[in-house]
Write a protein that holds these residues in place. Structure first.
Motif, PDB file in Angstrom:
ATOM      1  N   ILE A  25       0.838  -1.215   0.000  1.00 23.83           N
ATOM      2  CA  ILE A  25       0.000   0.000   0.000  1.00 23.83           C
ATOM      3  C   ILE A  25       0.864   1.252   0.000  1.00 23.83           C
ATOM      4  O   ILE A  25       0.761   2.107  -0.882  1.00 23.83           O
ATOM      5  CB  ILE A  25      -0.963   0.005   1.199  1.00 23.83           C
ATOM      6  N   GLY A  26       1.711   1.375   1.032  1.00 25.41           N
ATOM      7  CA  GLY A  26       2.508   2.593   1.153  1.00 25.41           C
ATOM      8  C   GLY A  26       3.644   2.676   0.170  1.00 25.41           C
ATOM      9  O   GLY A  26       3.872   3.725  -0.447  1.00 25.41           O
ATOM     10  N   GLY A  27       4.373   1.570  -0.006  1.00 29.51           N
ATOM     11  CA  GLY A  27       5.527   1.590  -0.898  1.00 29.51           C
ATOM     12  C   GLY A  27       5.145   1.548  -2.359  1.00 29.51           C
ATOM     13  O   GLY A  27       5.372   2.504  -3.115  1.00 29.51           O
ATOM     14  N   ILE A  28       4.506   0.448  -2.766  1.00 31.28           N
ATOM     15  CA  ILE A  28       4.167   0.270  -4.180  1.00 31.28           C
ATOM     16  C   ILE A  28       2.997   1.169  -4.581  1.00 31.28           C
ATOM     17  O   ILE A  28       3.062   1.891  -5.574  1.00 31.28           O
ATOM     18  CB  ILE A  28       3.860  -1.214  -4.467  1.00 31.28           C
ATOM     19  N   GLY A  29       1.911   1.135  -3.800  1.00 31.98           N
ATOM     20  CA  GLY A  29       0.737   1.949  -4.127  1.00 31.98           C
ATOM     21  C   GLY A  29       1.045   3.434  -4.102  1.00 31.98           C
ATOM     22  O   GLY A  29       0.613   4.193  -4.975  1.00 31.98           O
ATOM     23  N   GLY A  30       1.793   3.872  -3.071  1.00 28.57           N
ATOM     24  CA  GLY A  30       2.140   5.287  -2.979  1.00 28.57           C
ATOM     25  C   GLY A  30       3.025   5.730  -4.123  1.00 28.57           C
ATOM     26  O   GLY A  30       2.818   6.802  -4.710  1.00 28.57           O
ATOM     27  N   MET A  31       4.023   4.900  -4.462  1.00 29.92           N
ATOM     28  CA  MET A  31       4.919   5.234  -5.574  1.00 29.92           C
ATOM     29  C   MET A  31       4.140   5.281  -6.884  1.00 29.92           C
ATOM     30  O   MET A  31       4.370   6.162  -7.729  1.00 29.92           O
ATOM     31  CB  MET A  31       6.047   4.213  -5.670  1.00 29.92           C
ATOM     32  N   ILE A  32       3.213   4.360  -7.056  1.00 32.52           N
ATOM     33  CA  ILE A  32       2.409   4.330  -8.272  1.00 32.52           C
ATOM     34  C   ILE A  32       1.577   5.596  -8.404  1.00 32.52           C
ATOM     35  O   ILE A  32       1.582   6.252  -9.453  1.00 32.52           O
ATOM     36  CB  ILE A  32       1.508   3.075  -8.293  1.00 32.52           C
ATOM     37  N   LEU A  33       0.841   5.959  -7.346  1.00 32.41           N
ATOM     38  CA  LEU A  33      -0.039   7.132  -7.440  1.00 32.41           C
ATOM     39  C   LEU A  33       0.764   8.394  -7.711  1.00 32.41           C
ATOM     40  O   LEU A  33       0.354   9.244  -8.517  1.00 32.41           O
ATOM     41  CB  LEU A  33      -0.858   7.276  -6.155  1.00 32.41           C
ATOM     42  N   SER A  34       1.905   8.527  -7.052  1.00 31.56           N
ATOM     43  CA  SER A  34       2.737   9.708  -7.267  1.00 31.56           C
ATOM     44  C   SER A  34       3.329   9.731  -8.674  1.00 31.56           C
ATOM     45  O   SER A  34       3.288  10.755  -9.368  1.00 31.56           O
ATOM     46  CB  SER A  34       3.863   9.732  -6.229  1.00 31.56           C
ATOM     47  N   MET A  35       3.858   8.583  -9.121  1.00 34.63           N
ATOM     48  CA  MET A  35       4.506   8.527 -10.429  1.00 34.63           C
ATOM     49  C   MET A  35       3.519   8.720 -11.573  1.00 34.63           C
ATOM     50  O   MET A  35       3.809   9.435 -12.539  1.00 34.63           O
ATOM     51  CB  MET A  35       5.252   7.207 -10.595  1.00 34.63           C
ATOM     52  N   ILE A  36       2.346   8.059 -11.491  1.00 34.79           N
ATOM     53  CA  ILE A  36       1.409   8.204 -12.608  1.00 34.79           C
ATOM     54  C   ILE A  36       0.849   9.619 -12.665  1.00 34.79           C
ATOM     55  O   ILE A  36       0.515  10.123 -13.744  1.00 34.79           O
ATOM     56  CB  ILE A  36       0.278   7.152 -12.564  1.00 34.79           C
ATOM     57  N   SER A  37       0.767  10.281 -11.515  1.00 32.74           N
ATOM     58  CA  SER A  37       0.306  11.675 -11.505  1.00 32.74           C
ATOM     59  C   SER A  37       1.330  12.560 -12.201  1.00 32.74           C
ATOM     60  O   SER A  37       0.965  13.448 -12.990  1.00 32.74           O
ATOM     61  CB  SER A  37       0.095  12.160 -10.065  1.00 32.74           C
ATOM     62  N   ARG A  38       2.604  12.314 -11.935  1.00 33.05           N
ATOM     63  CA  ARG A  38       3.673  13.127 -12.519  1.00 33.05           C
ATOM     64  C   ARG A  38       3.893  12.791 -13.992  1.00 33.05           C
ATOM     65  O   ARG A  38       3.984  13.700 -14.836  1.00 33.05           O
ATOM     66  CB  ARG A  38       4.970  12.907 -11.735  1.00 33.05           C
ATOM     67  N   VAL A  39       3.995  11.493 -14.305  1.00 36.45           N
ATOM     68  CA  VAL A  39       4.266  11.072 -15.683  1.00 36.45           C
ATOM     69  C   VAL A  39       3.155  11.542 -16.621  1.00 36.45           C
ATOM     70  O   VAL A  39       3.420  11.998 -17.744  1.00 36.45           O
ATOM     71  CB  VAL A  39       4.425   9.541 -15.754  1.00 36.45           C
ATOM     72  N   SER A  40       1.912  11.449 -16.173  1.00 32.94           N
ATOM     73  CA  SER A  40       0.785  11.854 -17.018  1.00 32.94           C
ATOM     74  C   SER A  40       0.834  13.343 -17.336  1.00 32.94           C
ATOM     75  O   SER A  40       0.454  13.764 -18.443  1.00 32.94           O
ATOM     76  CB  SER A  40      -0.546  11.510 -16.326  1.00 32.94           C
ATOM     77  N   LEU A  41       1.292  14.146 -16.393  1.00 31.09           N
ATOM     78  CA  LEU A  41       1.434  15.584 -16.655  1.00 31.09           C
ATOM     79  C   LEU A  41       2.631  15.854 -17.567  1.00 31.09           C
ATOM     80  O   LEU A  41       2.514  16.564 -18.563  1.00 31.09           O
ATOM     81  CB  LEU A  41       1.616  16.340 -15.329  1.00 31.09           C
ATOM     82  N   GLY A  42       3.761  15.258 -17.226  1.00 30.20           N
ATOM     83  CA  GLY A  42       4.976  15.529 -17.987  1.00 30.20           C
ATOM     84  C   GLY A  42       4.907  15.084 -19.429  1.00 30.20           C
ATOM     85  O   GLY A  42       5.362  15.792 -20.337  1.00 30.20           O
ATOM     86  N   HIS A  43       4.306  13.920 -19.680  1.00 27.88           N
ATOM     87  CA  HIS A  43       4.265  13.389 -21.045  1.00 27.88           C
ATOM     88  C   HIS A  43       3.139  13.979 -21.890  1.00 27.88           C
ATOM     89  O   HIS A  43       3.010  13.614 -23.062  1.00 27.88           O
ATOM     90  CB  HIS A  43       4.148  11.860 -21.001  1.00 27.88           C
ATOM     91  N   THR A  44       2.334  14.836 -21.301  1.00 29.01           N
ATOM     92  CA  THR A  44       1.307  15.522 -22.106  1.00 29.01           C
ATOM     93  C   THR A  44       1.574  17.023 -22.158  1.00 29.01           C
ATOM     94  O   THR A  44       0.715  17.797 -22.577  1.00 29.01           O
ATOM     95  CB  THR A  44      -0.104  15.267 -21.541  1.00 29.01           C
ATOM     96  N   GLY A  45       2.778  17.435 -21.734  1.00 27.91           N
ATOM     97  CA  GLY A  45       3.188  18.833 -21.864  1.00 27.91           C
ATOM     98  C   GLY A  45       2.591  19.774 -20.854  1.00 27.91           C
ATOM     99  O   GLY A  45       2.546  20.989 -21.088  1.00 27.91           O
ATOM    100  N   ARG A  46       2.143  19.255 -19.710  1.00 28.44           N
ATOM    101  CA  ARG A  46       1.510  20.089 -18.698  1.00 28.44           C
ATOM    102  C   ARG A  46       2.470  20.420 -17.556  1.00 28.44           C
ATOM    103  O   ARG A  46       3.463  19.741 -17.348  1.00 28.44           O
ATOM    104  CB  ARG A  46       0.251  19.406 -18.165  1.00 28.44           C
ATOM    105  N   THR A  47       2.126  21.449 -16.820  1.00 27.55           N
ATOM    106  CA  THR A  47       2.939  21.865 -15.677  1.00 27.55           C
ATOM    107  C   THR A  47       2.904  20.799 -14.591  1.00 27.55           C
ATOM    108  O   THR A  47       1.851  20.205 -14.325  1.00 27.55           O
ATOM    109  CB  THR A  47       2.401  23.192 -15.098  1.00 27.55           C
ATOM    110  N   LEU A  48       4.041  20.566 -13.971  1.00 31.48           N
ATOM    111  CA  LEU A  48       4.145  19.513 -12.958  1.00 31.48           C
ATOM    112  C   LEU A  48       3.625  20.012 -11.604  1.00 31.48           C
ATOM    113  O   LEU A  48       4.380  20.159 -10.628  1.00 31.48           O
ATOM    114  CB  LEU A  48       5.592  19.039 -12.831  1.00 31.48           C
ATOM    115  N   LYS A  49       2.332  20.251 -11.561  1.00 27.54           N
ATOM    116  CA  LYS A  49       1.667  20.665 -10.324  1.00 27.54           C
ATOM    117  C   LYS A  49       0.327  19.949 -10.222  1.00 27.54           C
ATOM    118  O   LYS A  49      -0.346  19.721 -11.239  1.00 27.54           O
ATOM    119  CB  LYS A  49       1.450  22.180 -10.296  1.00 27.54           C
ATOM    120  N   VAL A  50      -0.053  19.576  -8.991  1.00 27.09           N
ATOM    121  CA  VAL A  50      -1.353  18.932  -8.776  1.00 27.09           C
ATOM    122  C   VAL A  50      -2.246  19.862  -7.966  1.00 27.09           C
ATOM    123  O   VAL A  50      -1.762  20.669  -7.166  1.00 27.09           O
ATOM    124  CB  VAL A  50      -1.197  17.577  -8.040  1.00 27.09           C
ATOM    125  N   ASN A  51      -3.551  19.726  -8.196  1.00 29.95           N
ATOM    126  CA  ASN A  51      -4.496  20.576  -7.472  1.00 29.95           C
ATOM    127  C   ASN A  51      -4.801  19.994  -6.088  1.00 29.95           C
ATOM    128  O   ASN A  51      -4.316  18.934  -5.712  1.00 29.95           O
ATOM    129  CB  ASN A  51      -5.778  20.764  -8.288  1.00 29.95           C
TER     130      ASN A  51
END
Length: 401
Positions: free
Chosen positions: A311-337
Motif C-alpha cells: 500500500i505505502g511503498g508500491i501503491g504510494g509510488m504508483i499514485l505519485s509517479m502516474i500523476s507526474r508522468v501523465s502531466l509531464g508526457h502531455t506537456g503540462r505543468t508539474l503541479k497537482v491541485n
C-alpha cells in the motif's frame, strides 16, 4: 539519443488514449483498482454474495489482481513509455497498444466474472509476455543493455503469474501467502530500482537545490541485498532458513535507508509530487524492516509487512509517479491541485488503517479492512476522474506524448 521523427498526420489519426503506453494502462488500471477495492470492501463488510465475482476465491483474487492486474499494468504502462525516452525509438501505439490493453482487460473481466478456467491463464499470461517483447525490441535494437534488466524481471513476473493460476486451477498446491511474498518483492525490486533513478533527479529539479549524486557503492549496497532476498524467498523453505530471509530483509532496509538519507527529503515537504515519492520509498524501507523482524518475533506479523510494502511503498509510488508522468508526457505543468492532494492523503491513510489500526486494535480488524479498501478506492477514483481528460485528449503545445 535522438527521437525518431513522428509523422504528425498519422499521429493525429490515432486516438489520444492510444498514443503511448501510459495512457490506457494508467487510466485502466486505476479505474480497475477502484472497482476491485469496492468489491473487496463489500466482501469484508459481510456481503458474501460478492465472493462469486472473485474467481470463486476472494483471497486469491485480491492478491493476484492487485499485484498482477493493477501493479503489473502500471509497471508495463510506465516501461513502454519510458523505453521511448531511453532508446529514441517510437513506442508502441495505435492497434498494437489496443491489442495489448484489450488482452489485459479481458483477463481482468474473466477473473472477475468468469469461472475458473485455463483460458484465463492463457490470456493473462499473453499480455505480460507480449508487453515484454515490445519492451525488449527497441532496447536490443539500439544495444542499450543497461535497461534490458527489466526484461528478465518481467519474465519472472510472468512466470510467477503462471504459478498463481496453477494454484487456482488446482494443478499446484501452495499457500497464497507463500506465493504473495515473492511477487511483492519482485514489484518492490522494480520500485527500488526506478525510485533510486528518478527520486534524486526529481528532487534536485523540483527543489532547485544542488544536484544529488549517485554513489556506486551505495547503489550496489542498496540493490544487491534485495536481489538476494528475492532469490531466498523463491527457494524452497527446506533450503533457506526463515532466519536468513529475515536477515536479508533487515540488511536491505538498512542499506536503502542509507541511500534514502542522501535525498534531502525535508526539502520536498511543500511539493506533493515530491514528498509522496519520498514517503513511498520510506514505506518500502519500513516494510522491509518489519518483514525482517517478523522472521524473528511472533509479535510482528508478516501480513502487516506485506501491506506496508504494497500500500505505502508500491501503491504510494504508483499514485505519485502516474500523476507526474501523465502531466509531464502531455506537456503540462508539474503541479497537482488540492483534490489530488486529498487522494495522496487518502492513500497513506489507507496504509495506516490497514497496518497500524489492525495491529493496535485487533477487534476492529474487519472494519479496518473495509475502511482501508475504501480509502484506496477514493484515492484512485480521484486520480481517474481528475486525469481522465488529460489521458484521453491530445497533449498540449504539440508535445509528442
Amino acid at each position: 539519443m535522438t527521437m525518431q521523427i513522428v509523422d504528425k498526420s498519422k499521429e493525429d489519426k490515432i486516438p489520444a488514449i492510444l498514443r503511448l503506453g501510459f495512457r490506457p494502462f494508467f487510466l485502466g488500471a486505476s479505474t480497475f483498482s477502484v472497482l476491485a477495492m469496492v468489491i473487496w470492501a463489500l466482501f469484508w463488510s459481510g456481503q458474501s454474495q460478492f465472493s462469486s465475482l472473485m474467481y470463486s476465491n476472494p483471497i486469491w483474487w485480491h492478491s493476484h489482481e492487485m499485484l498482477f492486474g493493477f501493479s503489473g499494468a502500471i509497471i508495463i504502462g510506465f516501461l513502454l513509455t519510458a523505453v521511448q525516452n531511453w532508446t529514441g525509438q517510437t513506442g508502441i501505439k495505435g492497434t498494437k497498444l489496443l491489442v495489448l490493453f484489450a488482452l489485459w482487460l479481458c483477463a481482468r473481466l474473466g477473473l472477475m466474472f468468469g469461472s475458473v478456467s485455463s483460458i484465463w491463464l492463457f490470456v493473462d499470461t499473453a499480455w505480460i509476455f507480449l508487453a515484454m517483447y515490445y519492451l525488449a525490441v527497441p532496447i536490443i535494437k539500439v544495444k542499450q543493455y543497461r535497461n534490458l534488466f527489466f526484461v528478465p524481471v518481467l519474465s519472472l513476473f510472468g512466470m510467477m503469474n503462471v504459478k498463481f493460476h496453477l494454484v487456482a486451477l488446482g494443478a499446484l498446491h501452495s499457500s497464497i501467502s507463500a506465493l504473495t511474498l515473492p511477487i511483492v518483492l519482485v514489484v518492490t525490486l522494480i520500485t527500488l530500482v526506478v525510485g533510486g533513478r528518478v527520486i534524486p533527479f526529481f528532487t534536485w529539479r523540483g527543489t532547485q537545490t544542488e544536484q544529488i549524486t549517485r554513489v556506486k557503492a551505495i547503489e550496489f549496497a542498496a540493490l544487491i541485498p534485495v536481489w538476494l532476498l528475492l532469490l531466498a524467498t523463491l527457494m524452497p523453505s527446506s533450503l533457506i532458513p526463515a532466519k536468513w530471509v529475515g536477515v536479508l530483509a533487515i540488511i536491505t532496509a538498512m542499506t536503502n535507508l542509507i541511500r534514502f538519507s542522501r535525498w534531502r527529503s525535508f526539502s520536498t515537504l511543500t511539493n506533493p509530487l515530491l514528498w509522496t515519492l519520498h514517503l513511498s520509498y520510506l514505506s518500502l524501507i519500513v516494510g522491509l524492516l518489519v518483514l525482517g523482524l517478523s522472521e524473528f518475533s511472533p509479535v510482528v506479523n508478516t501480513s502487516i509487512a506485506i501491506h506496508i510494502l504494497a500500500i505505502g511503498g508500491i501503491g504510494g509510488m504508483i499514485l505519485s509517479m502516474i500523476s507526474r508522468v501523465s502531466l509531464g508526457h502531455t506537456g503540462r505543468t508539474l503541479k497537482v491541485n488540492m483534490i489530488m492532494q486529498v487522494a495522496f492523503i487518502a492513500l497513506f491513510a489507507s496504509l495506516l488503517v490497514r497496518t497500524v489500526l489492525v495491529y493496535a486494535v485487533p477487534s476492529l480488524t474487519m472494519d479496518s479492512y473495509v475502511l482501508s479498501a475504501s480509502l484506496w478506492a477514493l484515492a484512485f477514483a480521484i486520480f481517474a476522474i481528475v486525469y481522465f481528460p488529460i489521458l484521453t485528449k491530445p497533449p498540449v503545445d504539440g508535445h509528442p506524448g
